[in-house]
Design a protein around this motif. Structure first.
Motif, PDB file in Angstrom:
ATOM      1  N   ASP A  39     -43.399   6.232  22.102  1.00 52.95           N
ATOM      2  CA  ASP A  39     -44.714   5.635  22.338  1.00 52.95           C
ATOM      3  C   ASP A  39     -45.941   6.399  22.857  1.00 52.95           C
ATOM      4  OD1 ASP A  39     -45.958   2.989  22.631  1.00 52.95           O
ATOM      5  OD2 ASP A  39     -46.126   3.489  24.788  1.00 52.95           O
ATOM      6  N   LEU A  40     -45.216   7.678  23.721  1.00 53.88           N
ATOM      7  CA  LEU A  40     -46.172   8.459  24.150  1.00 53.88           C
ATOM      8  C   LEU A  40     -47.067   9.467  23.086  1.00 53.88           C
ATOM      9  CD1 LEU A  40     -47.198  10.055  26.572  1.00 53.88           C
ATOM     10  CD2 LEU A  40     -45.780  11.795  26.444  1.00 53.88           C
ATOM     11  N   SER A  41     -46.284   9.550  21.850  1.00 55.94           N
ATOM     12  CA  SER A  41     -46.781  10.336  20.770  1.00 55.94           C
ATOM     13  C   SER A  41     -48.136   9.898  20.171  1.00 55.94           C
ATOM     14  CB  SER A  41     -45.921  10.429  19.694  1.00 55.94           C
ATOM     15  OG  SER A  41     -45.894   8.903  18.942  1.00 55.94           O
ATOM     16  N   ARG A  42     -48.696   8.608  20.420  1.00 53.14           N
ATOM     17  CA  ARG A  42     -49.851   8.168  19.885  1.00 53.14           C
ATOM     18  C   ARG A  42     -51.067   8.242  21.026  1.00 53.14           C
ATOM     19  NH1 ARG A  42     -48.244   2.247  19.018  1.00 53.14           N
ATOM     20  NH2 ARG A  42     -46.009   3.339  18.566  1.00 53.14           N
ATOM     21  N   ASN A  48     -36.094  11.822  28.625  1.00 51.32           N
ATOM     22  CA  ASN A  48     -36.783  11.773  27.369  1.00 51.32           C
ATOM     23  C   ASN A  48     -37.131  10.488  27.189  1.00 51.32           C
ATOM     24  OD1 ASN A  48     -36.999  11.709  24.616  1.00 51.32           O
ATOM     25  ND2 ASN A  48     -35.439  13.287  24.342  1.00 51.32           N
ATOM     26  N   PRO A  49     -38.410  10.227  26.885  1.00 49.19           N
ATOM     27  CA  PRO A  49     -38.792   8.745  26.535  1.00 49.19           C
ATOM     28  C   PRO A  49     -38.040   8.213  25.584  1.00 49.19           C
ATOM     29  CG  PRO A  49     -40.756  10.251  26.803  1.00 49.19           C
ATOM     30  CD  PRO A  49     -39.390  11.156  26.632  1.00 49.19           C
ATOM     31  N   PHE A  50     -37.405   8.667  24.388  1.00 48.20           N
ATOM     32  CA  PHE A  50     -36.710   8.142  23.605  1.00 48.20           C
ATOM     33  C   PHE A  50     -35.618   7.382  24.089  1.00 48.20           C
ATOM     34  CE2 PHE A  50     -32.860   8.245  20.798  1.00 48.20           C
ATOM     35  CZ  PHE A  50     -33.201   7.701  19.710  1.00 48.20           C
ATOM     36  N   PHE A  51     -34.754   7.961  25.113  1.00 48.38           N
ATOM     37  CA  PHE A  51     -33.705   7.057  25.807  1.00 48.38           C
ATOM     38  C   PHE A  51     -34.299   6.214  26.474  1.00 48.38           C
ATOM     39  CE2 PHE A  51     -32.027  11.374  24.564  1.00 48.38           C
ATOM     40  CZ  PHE A  51     -31.276  11.184  23.684  1.00 48.38           C
ATOM     41  N   ALA A  52     -35.221   6.286  27.265  1.00 48.12           N
ATOM     42  CA  ALA A  52     -35.733   5.117  28.283  1.00 48.12           C
ATOM     43  C   ALA A  52     -36.363   4.020  27.148  1.00 48.12           C
ATOM     44  CB  ALA A  52     -37.077   5.780  28.909  1.00 48.12           C
ATOM     45  N   VAL A  95     -51.218  11.318  23.171  1.00 46.55           N
ATOM     46  CA  VAL A  95     -51.613  12.691  23.204  1.00 46.55           C
ATOM     47  C   VAL A  95     -53.001  12.970  22.357  1.00 46.55           C
ATOM     48  CG1 VAL A  95     -49.223  13.240  23.874  1.00 46.55           C
ATOM     49  CG2 VAL A  95     -49.851  13.359  21.463  1.00 46.55           C
ATOM     50  N   PHE A  96     -53.418  14.417  22.739  1.00 45.16           N
ATOM     51  CA  PHE A  96     -54.508  14.660  21.897  1.00 45.16           C
ATOM     52  C   PHE A  96     -54.358  15.998  21.133  1.00 45.16           C
ATOM     53  CE2 PHE A  96     -58.641  16.711  21.131  1.00 45.16           C
ATOM     54  CZ  PHE A  96     -59.308  15.689  20.671  1.00 45.16           C
ATOM     55  N   PRO A  97     -54.503  16.020  20.141  1.00 43.40           N
ATOM     56  CA  PRO A  97     -54.714  15.077  19.155  1.00 43.40           C
ATOM     57  C   PRO A  97     -53.587  14.013  18.949  1.00 43.40           C
ATOM     58  CG  PRO A  97     -54.364  16.683  17.762  1.00 43.40           C
ATOM     59  CD  PRO A  97     -54.430  17.301  19.201  1.00 43.40           C
ATOM     60  N   ALA A  98     -53.769  12.676  18.495  1.00 43.73           N
ATOM     61  CA  ALA A  98     -52.528  11.744  18.495  1.00 43.73           C
ATOM     62  C   ALA A  98     -51.433  12.461  17.366  1.00 43.73           C
ATOM     63  CB  ALA A  98     -53.006  10.405  17.954  1.00 43.73           C
ATOM     64  N   LEU A  99     -50.217  12.327  17.578  1.00 45.02           N
ATOM     65  CA  LEU A  99     -49.171  13.001  17.132  1.00 45.02           C
ATOM     66  C   LEU A  99     -48.667  12.339  15.407  1.00 45.02           C
ATOM     67  CD1 LEU A  99     -47.576  15.700  17.028  1.00 45.02           C
ATOM     68  CD2 LEU A  99     -45.759  14.208  18.350  1.00 45.02           C
ATOM     69  N   GLY A 110     -40.396   8.222  12.223  1.00 43.01           N
ATOM     70  CA  GLY A 110     -39.418   7.642  13.125  1.00 43.01           C
ATOM     71  C   GLY A 110     -39.102   5.959  12.816  1.00 43.01           C
ATOM     72  N   TYR A 111     -38.434   5.663  13.434  1.00 39.67           N
ATOM     73  CA  TYR A 111     -37.839   4.122  13.425  1.00 39.67           C
ATOM     74  C   TYR A 111     -37.894   3.391  14.740  1.00 39.67           C
ATOM     75  CZ  TYR A 111     -35.478  -0.303  11.653  1.00 39.67           C
ATOM     76  OH  TYR A 111     -35.116  -1.314  11.346  1.00 39.67           O
ATOM     77  N   SER A 112     -38.646   2.176  14.843  1.00 39.63           N
ATOM     78  CA  SER A 112     -38.826   1.603  16.199  1.00 39.63           C
ATOM     79  C   SER A 112     -37.653   1.864  16.890  1.00 39.63           C
ATOM     80  CB  SER A 112     -39.142   0.201  16.171  1.00 39.63           C
ATOM     81  OG  SER A 112     -39.270  -0.364  17.418  1.00 39.63           O
ATOM     82  N   ILE A 113     -37.945   2.543  18.066  1.00 37.15           N
ATOM     83  CA  ILE A 113     -36.757   2.903  19.060  1.00 37.15           C
ATOM     84  C   ILE A 113     -36.195   1.891  19.882  1.00 37.15           C
ATOM     85  CG2 ILE A 113     -36.058   4.538  21.115  1.00 37.15           C
ATOM     86  CD1 ILE A 113     -38.558   6.362  20.259  1.00 37.15           C
TER      87      ILE A 113
END
Length: 340
Positions: A281-284, A71-75, A286-290, A294-297
């Motif tokens: 970070d990945l959310s921006r 999960n990119p959140f934990f990375a 993908v298509f369409p951008a999500l 959130g708060y800076s992880i």
């Protein structure tokens, strides 16, 4: 492997002098210090961290336990933790429990056996077992996004209910009224809080909280895809009235929702708006951008790391419980419904 006695022989000094130079425990002449440092470099001597920890009761290592690095959140969180710990002179020992409570307990015990100076925990699973280990450990600790009953630990978390409420209110402000929720596993506090935020936002607008529009996922992209596919299939079969928007309890599940929408030939956001939670970070990309909240992880991780170092250095300080307010990030996956 070279020893301290090899350094002493090379520098022409006693091994106690070498020890004083390396540990700064007693003044040593400039000439002796120069010879020792040159000898250390020439024979590539590495002091024993184990021996040093036995002398000082400190290892300058902190343990970080997360449920999954997939999960990119934990990375991103760990990157922040590592940055603040490195700045304070600490190394990070990372453990990935792979969402397995038994493995999590094993890692907890391993970290304690390694004599880490502190523990940062961001994980799922058996609260009772974790509380027992915390009680046994008695080392400085910080938890991220969860409260372990009975644990003497600082905590940093995001206001999950408020963030979910903000996400759903955004959809409501766009004109959506049939908003589904892809929740996380019910046993997780984070899941319950984000589901409560969905309910609260609907309640504020006097809209029904239709439990038929709640489908549980597992915080993975596959889980979000499967939950959305189940929901959309029920909609296609006429078992539920069509929804115009979906709130997913994290960004990974929202990305899975985007895939399911494509397979059901639903254009996002024209026919179905999708919003997530976390702002990975990945959310921006993908298509369409999500769209998300959130708060800076990384900033969360940096703060958690700083709190842990402060706890290590001031063990008797008052415990802190810091709750961060997530912000709405509007991108391309949300818009007014077609009929609005």
């Amino acid at each position: 492997m070279s020893t301290i006695k090899d350094v002493a022989a090379r520098a022409g000094v006693s091994f106690t002098t070498v020890s004083h130079v390396l540990n700064n425990t007693r003044p040593v002449s400039a000439e002796a210090r120069r010879r020792v440092l040159e000898a250390v470099e020439e024979i590539a001597y590495l002091p024993s961290a184990v021996a040093r920890s036995l002398r000082t009761s400190e290892t300058q290592i902190v343990g970080v336990l997360v449920p999954t690095v997939q999960n990119p959140f934990f990375a991103e969180l760990v990157c922040g933790v590592e940055a603040s710990c490195r700045q304070a002179g600490y190394s990070v020992f990372l453990c990935n429990s792979d969402n397995d409570p038994k493995r999590q307990q094993q890692y907890m015990r391993t970290l304690l056996e390694k004599r880490v100076d502190g523990l940062l925990l961001s994980s799922a699973g058996d609260d009772e077992a974790l509380a027992a280990i915390f009680k046994m450990a008695r080392i400085p600790a910080v938890t991220v996004d969860r409260l372990v009953s009975g644990a003497r630990a600082d905590r940093v978390s995001v206001d999950n209910q408020q963030g979910a409420c903000t996400a759903v209110r955004h959809l409501l402000d766009l004109g959506h009224r049939r908003i589904a929720c892809i929740s996380g596993p019910a046993e997780f506090e984070v899941s319950r809080e984000r589901l409560a935020g969905w309910r609260h936002a609907l309640q504020q607008r006097d809209l029904p909280q239709d439990d038929a529009l709640i489908v549980a996922g597992d915080f993975s992209s596959q889980g979000g895809y499967e939950a959305a596919a189940q929901l959309l299939q029920r909609q296609r079969d006429g078992h539920i009235q069509p929804v115009t928007a979906i709130f997913a309890s994290n960004d990974l599940m929202a990305i899975g929702v985007l895939r399911a929408a494509a397979e059901f030939n639903l254009a996002v956001p024209r026919q179905l708006s999708v919003i997530g939670f976390d702002d990975i970070d990945l959310s921006r990309y993908v298509f369409p951008a999500l769209s998300t909240v959130g708060y800076s992880i990384k900033a969360q991780g940096e703060l958690a790391g700083q709190m842990l170092i402060e706890r290590i250095e001031h063990v008797d300080a008052e415990f802190k419980d810091i709750k961060l307010t997530p912000q709405l990030i509007v991108r391309d996956s949300t818009s007014a419904p077609c009929s609005a």
